[in-house]
Scaffold this active site. Structure first.
Site, mmCIF file in Angstrom:
data_model
loop_
_atom_site.group_PDB
_atom_site.id
_atom_site.type_symbol
_atom_site.label_atom_id
_atom_site.label_comp_id
_atom_site.label_asym_id
_atom_site.label_seq_id
_atom_site.Cartn_x
_atom_site.Cartn_y
_atom_site.Cartn_z
ATOM 1 N N CYS A 154 4.278 3.510 5.520
ATOM 2 C CA CYS A 154 3.506 2.343 5.955
ATOM 3 C C CYS A 154 3.726 2.180 7.452
ATOM 4 C CB CYS A 154 3.941 1.092 5.197
ATOM 5 S SG CYS A 154 3.103 -0.416 5.730
ATOM 6 N N GLY A 155 2.669 2.387 8.231
ATOM 7 C CA GLY A 155 2.796 2.330 9.684
ATOM 8 C C GLY A 155 3.097 0.942 10.206
ATOM 9 N N THR A 156 2.344 -0.060 9.744
ATOM 10 C CA THR A 156 2.628 -1.424 10.195
ATOM 11 C C THR A 156 4.003 -1.863 9.701
ATOM 12 O OG1 THR A 156 1.450 -2.346 8.277
ATOM 13 C CG2 THR A 156 0.208 -2.126 10.336
ATOM 14 N N CYS A 166 -3.792 -1.115 9.027
ATOM 15 C CA CYS A 166 -2.916 -0.100 8.441
ATOM 16 C C CYS A 166 -2.638 0.961 9.497
ATOM 17 C CB CYS A 166 -3.558 0.533 7.214
ATOM 18 S SG CYS A 166 -2.592 1.900 6.524
ATOM 19 N N GLY A 167 -1.371 1.112 9.857
ATOM 20 C CA GLY A 167 -0.996 2.049 10.912
ATOM 21 C C GLY A 167 -1.257 3.498 10.556
ATOM 22 N N ASN A 168 -0.979 3.890 9.315
ATOM 23 C CA ASN A 168 -1.236 5.269 8.910
ATOM 24 C C ASN A 168 -2.730 5.561 8.873
ATOM 25 O OD1 ASN A 168 1.467 6.189 8.522
ATOM 26 N ND2 ASN A 168 1.573 4.976 6.658
ATOM 27 N N ASN A 187 3.714 -7.602 2.336
ATOM 28 C CA ASN A 187 4.305 -6.279 2.197
ATOM 29 C C ASN A 187 5.821 -6.464 2.183
ATOM 30 O OD1 ASN A 187 1.825 -4.407 2.715
ATOM 31 N ND2 ASN A 187 1.756 -5.896 4.367
ATOM 32 N N GLU A 197 3.786 -1.916 -0.748
ATOM 33 C CA GLU A 197 2.653 -2.425 0.015
ATOM 34 C C GLU A 197 1.854 -3.440 -0.792
ATOM 35 O OE1 GLU A 197 0.237 -0.235 2.680
ATOM 36 O OE2 GLU A 197 1.470 1.576 2.499
ATOM 37 N N ARG A 198 1.506 -4.497 -0.118
ATOM 38 C CA ARG A 198 0.655 -5.520 -0.722
ATOM 39 C C ARG A 198 -0.674 -4.891 -1.148
ATOM 40 N NH1 ARG A 198 -1.981 -10.011 3.190
ATOM 41 N NH2 ARG A 198 -2.674 -8.030 4.051
#
Length: 284
Positions: A222-224, A73-75, A195, A213-214
């Site tokens: 959502c970062g990714t 998760c990017g965030n 996602n 988001e999944r």
């Protein structure tokens, strides 16, 4: 259980420093469901657990609010970097974080001794169908038709260590995210679920997106997902390799560099800390 509430552009998490993990619960799925409940718990999109690592500075485990584990998760990783740096736990400009998607390296951008923003080397995107994973013939999935409840969407699939299904639309206002998002998330074409991002292109270096988001549903950011959107924009010829991604909670700067790696830059915020009583002794 001591915790810190953090968020990246409104995508919020309960962060727990579990150290060696000794004496900590093995049932992280049940714990996440409890503490992430916005009416009966603390409230968050996910639970982030930090453990000691033998291959990096720290190991990050992410459990969604529905109890499922996320690869990356990017965030969350920006929040982890800020927490570790600002609390003096790891005082380095680059922090190696072990995740299920591999070792990710956030870079601290500081101002007057505290973290102003975090730039993250998110690694190389995966664009082959089998790497997403997505059912179908070998090759990349770019603007491919996907039938969902009688309607056809043109989808592009990208993995940032977790699966993303990106759909470009003329106007985000025409999209019913809460209706279509969960339908695509569990579509049989995605064996590990996915996602879902809907994207409106504003220009060659600027897009707007919303995300389902999944395992978490609609989130502020959502970062990714933003990274996957940047890749999908280039693959479809809609955007250049440097793009500002506007999300409901704010904006991220995403670069798909010539070396093939994705770099994400954005803020992270610590909200408050506290102690939570886990009422089921088996989950302490």
């Amino acid at each position: 259980m001591y915790f810190t509430k953090v968020h990246g552009l409104g995508n919020d998490f309960i962060l727990v420093n579990a150290g060696t993990g000794q004496g900590f619960t093995d049932d992280c799925s049940t714990l996440a469901k409890e503490v992430c409940d916005r009416k009966f718990g603390i409230g968050a999109d996910g639970l982030v657990l930090l453990y000691d690592s033998g291959v990096a500075d720290v190991r990050m485990k992410i459990v969604n609010s529905d109890g499922s584990e996320a690869e990356m998760c990017g965030n969350a990783i920006r929040c982890v970097a800020k927490y570790l740096y600002d609390h003096g736990i790891i005082k380095k400009d680059e922090i190696k974080v072990e995740t299920l998607a591999g070792i990710i390296v956030p870079q601290i951008i500081q101002q007057e001794g505290s973290v102003k923003a975090v730039r993250v080397d998110m690694g190389e995107p995966r664009v082959e169908r089998a790497e997403i994973p997505m059912i179908g013939p070998p090759g990349q999935v770019i603007g491919e038709e996907l039938a969902v409840n009688g309607k056809v969407y043109l989808v592009t699939a990208v993995s940032m260590g977790n699966p993303h299904c990106i759909i470009f639309v003329p106007d985000l206002e025409d999209i019913s995210l809460t209706q279509v998002g969960p339908q695509i998330e569990v579509h049989p074409a995605f064996p590990k679920k996915t996602n879902v991002e809907f994207v409106q292109v504003l220009g060659p270096n600027e897009v707007r997106m919303v995300v389902w988001e999944r395992g978490a549903g609609p989130t502020m950011a959502c970062g990714t997902g933003a990274c996957a959107v940047a890749v999908a924009g280039v693959l479809n010829g809609f955007t250049e390799r440097m793009v500002t991604v506007h999300l409901p909670g704010g904006s991220l700067m995403i670069e798909w560099a010539e070396n093939g790696r994705i770099y994400m830059t954005g803020p992270a915020t610590e909200v408050f800390s506290g102690e939570y009583t886990v009422y089921n002794p088996s989950r302490r």
